[in-house]
Design a protein around this motif. Structure first.
Motif, PDB file in Angstrom:
ATOM      1  N   GLY A   1       0.819  -1.215   0.000  1.00 31.38           N
ATOM      2  CA  GLY A   1       0.000   0.000   0.000  1.00 31.38           C
ATOM      3  C   GLY A   1       0.852   1.265   0.000  1.00 31.38           C
ATOM      4  N   LEU A   2       0.192   2.376  -0.313  1.00 33.14           N
ATOM      5  CA  LEU A   2       0.943   3.618  -0.559  1.00 33.14           C
ATOM      6  C   LEU A   2       1.563   4.209   0.695  1.00 33.14           C
ATOM      7  CD1 LEU A   2      -1.310   5.304  -3.273  1.00 33.14           C
ATOM      8  CD2 LEU A   2       0.824   4.011  -3.578  1.00 33.14           C
ATOM      9  N   ALA A   3       0.998   3.942   1.880  1.00 33.49           N
ATOM     10  CA  ALA A   3       1.592   4.497   3.103  1.00 33.49           C
ATOM     11  C   ALA A   3       2.975   3.880   3.329  1.00 33.49           C
ATOM     12  CB  ALA A   3       0.685   4.239   4.300  1.00 33.49           C
ATOM     13  N   THR A   4       3.072   2.585   3.155  1.00 36.02           N
ATOM     14  CA  THR A   4       4.357   1.899   3.364  1.00 36.02           C
ATOM     15  C   THR A   4       5.346   2.258   2.254  1.00 36.02           C
ATOM     16  OG1 THR A   4       3.212   0.117   4.506  1.00 36.02           O
ATOM     17  CG2 THR A   4       5.412  -0.378   3.683  1.00 36.02           C
ATOM     18  N   ILE A   5       4.868   2.304   1.031  1.00 33.88           N
ATOM     19  CA  ILE A   5       5.740   2.688  -0.090  1.00 33.88           C
ATOM     20  C   ILE A   5       6.273   4.105   0.163  1.00 33.88           C
ATOM     21  CG2 ILE A   5       5.789   3.218  -2.573  1.00 33.88           C
ATOM     22  CD1 ILE A   5       3.645   0.936  -2.888  1.00 33.88           C
ATOM     23  N   GLY A   6       5.382   4.990   0.605  1.00 30.28           N
ATOM     24  CA  GLY A   6       5.794   6.371   0.902  1.00 30.28           C
ATOM     25  C   GLY A   6       6.837   6.420   2.008  1.00 30.28           C
TER      26      GLY A   6
ATOM     27  N   VAL B   1       3.640  -3.194 -18.132  1.00 33.90           N
ATOM     28  CA  VAL B   1       4.228  -2.119 -17.312  1.00 33.90           C
ATOM     29  C   VAL B   1       5.146  -1.236 -18.159  1.00 33.90           C
ATOM     30  CG1 VAL B   1       5.688  -1.635 -15.301  1.00 33.90           C
ATOM     31  CG2 VAL B   1       3.955  -3.438 -15.179  1.00 33.90           C
ATOM     32  N   ALA B   2       5.915  -1.842 -19.047  1.00 35.44           N
ATOM     33  CA  ALA B   2       6.808  -1.043 -19.897  1.00 35.44           C
ATOM     34  C   ALA B   2       6.001  -0.113 -20.800  1.00 35.44           C
ATOM     35  CB  ALA B   2       7.701  -1.960 -20.734  1.00 35.44           C
ATOM     36  N   ASN B   3       4.819  -0.570 -21.215  1.00 33.12           N
ATOM     37  CA  ASN B   3       4.009   0.244 -22.128  1.00 33.12           C
ATOM     38  C   ASN B   3       3.214   1.347 -21.436  1.00 33.12           C
ATOM     39  OD1 ASN B   3       4.890  -1.006 -24.434  1.00 33.12           O
ATOM     40  ND2 ASN B   3       3.339  -2.619 -24.320  1.00 33.12           N
ATOM     41  N   LEU B   4       3.305   1.420 -20.108  1.00 32.26           N
ATOM     42  CA  LEU B   4       2.601   2.514 -19.409  1.00 32.26           C
ATOM     43  C   LEU B   4       3.253   3.861 -19.712  1.00 32.26           C
ATOM     44  CD1 LEU B   4       2.163   0.886 -15.862  1.00 32.26           C
ATOM     45  CD2 LEU B   4       0.350   1.286 -17.546  1.00 32.26           C
ATOM     46  N   GLY B   5       4.520   3.812 -20.094  1.00 27.15           N
ATOM     47  CA  GLY B   5       5.220   5.060 -20.434  1.00 27.15           C
ATOM     48  C   GLY B   5       5.490   5.941 -19.229  1.00 27.15           C
ATOM     49  N   LEU B   6       5.644   5.351 -18.058  1.00 27.08           N
ATOM     50  CA  LEU B   6       5.929   6.143 -16.852  1.00 27.08           C
ATOM     51  C   LEU B   6       7.390   6.570 -16.851  1.00 27.08           C
ATOM     52  CD1 LEU B   6       4.109   3.841 -14.278  1.00 27.08           C
ATOM     53  CD2 LEU B   6       3.258   5.992 -15.238  1.00 27.08           C
TER      54      LEU B   6
ATOM     55  N   GLU C   1       0.586   5.093  -9.310  1.00 25.25           N
ATOM     56  CA  GLU C   1       0.501   5.776  -8.013  1.00 25.25           C
ATOM     57  C   GLU C   1       1.864   5.800  -7.316  1.00 25.25           C
ATOM     58  OE1 GLU C   1      -2.159   7.486  -6.987  1.00 25.25           O
ATOM     59  OE2 GLU C   1      -2.981   6.914  -8.931  1.00 25.25           O
ATOM     60  N   SER C   2       2.610   4.724  -7.432  1.00 20.28           N
ATOM     61  CA  SER C   2       3.932   4.664  -6.790  1.00 20.28           C
ATOM     62  C   SER C   2       4.896   5.642  -7.470  1.00 20.28           C
ATOM     63  CB  SER C   2       4.515   3.252  -6.888  1.00 20.28           C
ATOM     64  OG  SER C   2       3.659   2.321  -6.292  1.00 20.28           O
ATOM     65  N   ALA C   3       4.778   5.749  -8.776  1.00 20.70           N
ATOM     66  CA  ALA C   3       5.631   6.695  -9.508  1.00 20.70           C
ATOM     67  C   ALA C   3       5.298   8.122  -9.094  1.00 20.70           C
ATOM     68  CB  ALA C   3       5.453   6.504 -11.018  1.00 20.70           C
ATOM     69  N   LYS C   4       4.003   8.391  -8.927  1.00 24.30           N
ATOM     70  CA  LYS C   4       3.588   9.737  -8.488  1.00 24.30           C
ATOM     71  C   LYS C   4       4.178  10.079  -7.129  1.00 24.30           C
ATOM     72  CE  LYS C   4      -1.000  10.142 -10.296  1.00 24.30           C
ATOM     73  NZ  LYS C   4      -2.374   9.933  -9.842  1.00 24.30           N
ATOM     74  N   LEU C   5       4.252   9.077  -6.269  1.00 23.97           N
ATOM     75  CA  LEU C   5       4.818   9.297  -4.927  1.00 23.97           C
ATOM     76  C   LEU C   5       6.329   9.523  -4.969  1.00 23.97           C
ATOM     77  CD1 LEU C   5       3.439   6.702  -2.329  1.00 23.97           C
ATOM     78  CD2 LEU C   5       3.057   9.149  -2.396  1.00 23.97           C
ATOM     79  N   GLY C   6       6.982   9.018  -6.040  1.00 25.87           N
ATOM     80  CA  GLY C   6       8.425   9.238  -6.167  1.00 25.87           C
ATOM     81  C   GLY C   6       9.276   7.983  -6.257  1.00 25.87           C
ATOM     82  N   ALA C   7       8.640   6.803  -6.375  1.00 22.63           N
ATOM     83  CA  ALA C   7       9.436   5.579  -6.572  1.00 22.63           C
ATOM     84  C   ALA C   7      10.079   5.617  -7.955  1.00 22.63           C
ATOM     85  CB  ALA C   7       8.563   4.345  -6.431  1.00 22.63           C
ATOM     86  N   GLN C   8      11.332   5.205  -8.025  1.00 26.26           N
ATOM     87  CA  GLN C   8      12.083   5.336  -9.284  1.00 26.26           C
ATOM     88  C   GLN C   8      12.068   4.076 -10.146  1.00 26.26           C
ATOM     89  OE1 GLN C   8      13.357   5.908  -6.231  1.00 26.26           O
ATOM     90  NE2 GLN C   8      14.097   8.022  -6.148  1.00 26.26           N
TER      91      GLN C   8
END
Ligand SMILES: O=C(CO)[C@H](O)[C@H](O)COP(=O)(O)O
Length: 215
Positions: free
Chosen positions: A91-96, A156-161, A125-132
């Motif tokens: 979840g995003l709290a732990t990822i954050g 995942v590669a085709n998401l273009g993140l 969502e993880s990319a938005k939070l700053g995961a590389q």
């Protein structure tokens, strides 16, 4: 095409065997991964040992953190990890929390998408939070049941993140070309190297195949 990085998964439990394997394959790989069973067994001392021996290699600690992100990962970044992994299902709290710990050390975070039902949403969502880094991963148990990571890798590669995409799950010489062409930025190899009669020769071959596929 930029050459994807090669990540060696050090999946033994034994401290000395792990260091010896790292020494054998070092000329051919870019990232040493201390695998999950290995880091649980050996802890931060192994991170410190590999950091000291290999100041110029990237060091990924495969914590697969599920809770207490900042607290758990902080100790491993402090010991010298460049990248720690956190589970997408946490979840995003732990990822954050892991992202917060990484920032203190100018380090990076990989979100492991293993068993995440909606990988696209979790990656966004993880990319938005700053995961590389997003890790597409078919685990050892799922591999034993016949699964592979290639469909998920393409998705995942085709998401273009604006992230790097890592792939793990039984990658071997015969699948390097399709892995590179599917858009992996980091290729993780474990058993195909450590299970080979000569791990150094197997790592050299993988390196050559990645170089050829990335032209
Ligand atoms: O993270 C892992 C298992 O959870 C492994 O380190 C990863 O799957 C790479 O090993 P292999 O190439 O043998 O699949």
């Amino acid at each position: 095409m930029a050459r994807p990085l090669i990540q060696m998964a050090l999946d033994s439990l034994d401290f000395n065997q792990t260091v010896a394997l790292a020494d054998q394959v070092a000329p051919y790989v870019d990232i040493f991964e201390i695998g999950t069973p290995c880091i649980k067994y050996n802890g931060v001392n192994l991170v410190k040992e590999l950091r000291q021996r290999y100041p110029d290699k990237l060091l990924l600690v495969d914590l697969k953190t599920m809770d207490a992100g900042e607290y758990e990962a902080g100790a491993f970044y402090a010991a010298g990890a460049d990248i720690c992994t956190v589970l997408g299902v946490s979840g995003l709290a732990t990822i954050g929390g892991v992202i917060k710990a990484a920032k203190k050390y100018a380090a990076e975070v990989q979100v492991d998408l293993i068993n995440v039902p909606n990988k696209g949403e979790c990656a966004r969502e993880s990319a938005k939070l700053g995961a590389q880094i997003m890790g597409v991963h078919t685990g050892l148990d799922a591999q034993a049941a016949g699964q592979t990571p290639f469909t998920d890798l393409a998705e995942v590669a085709n998401l273009g993140l604006n992230v790097r995409v890592s792939v793990a799950g039984g990658i071997k010489p015969a699948t390097i070309d399709q892995t590179v062409k599917a858009g992996a930025n980091i290729i993780v190899v474990g058993a195909a190297i450590y299970g080979a009669p000569s791990p150094a020769e197997a790592a050299r071959e993988i390196r050559e195949l990645v170089d050829v596929a990335a032209v």
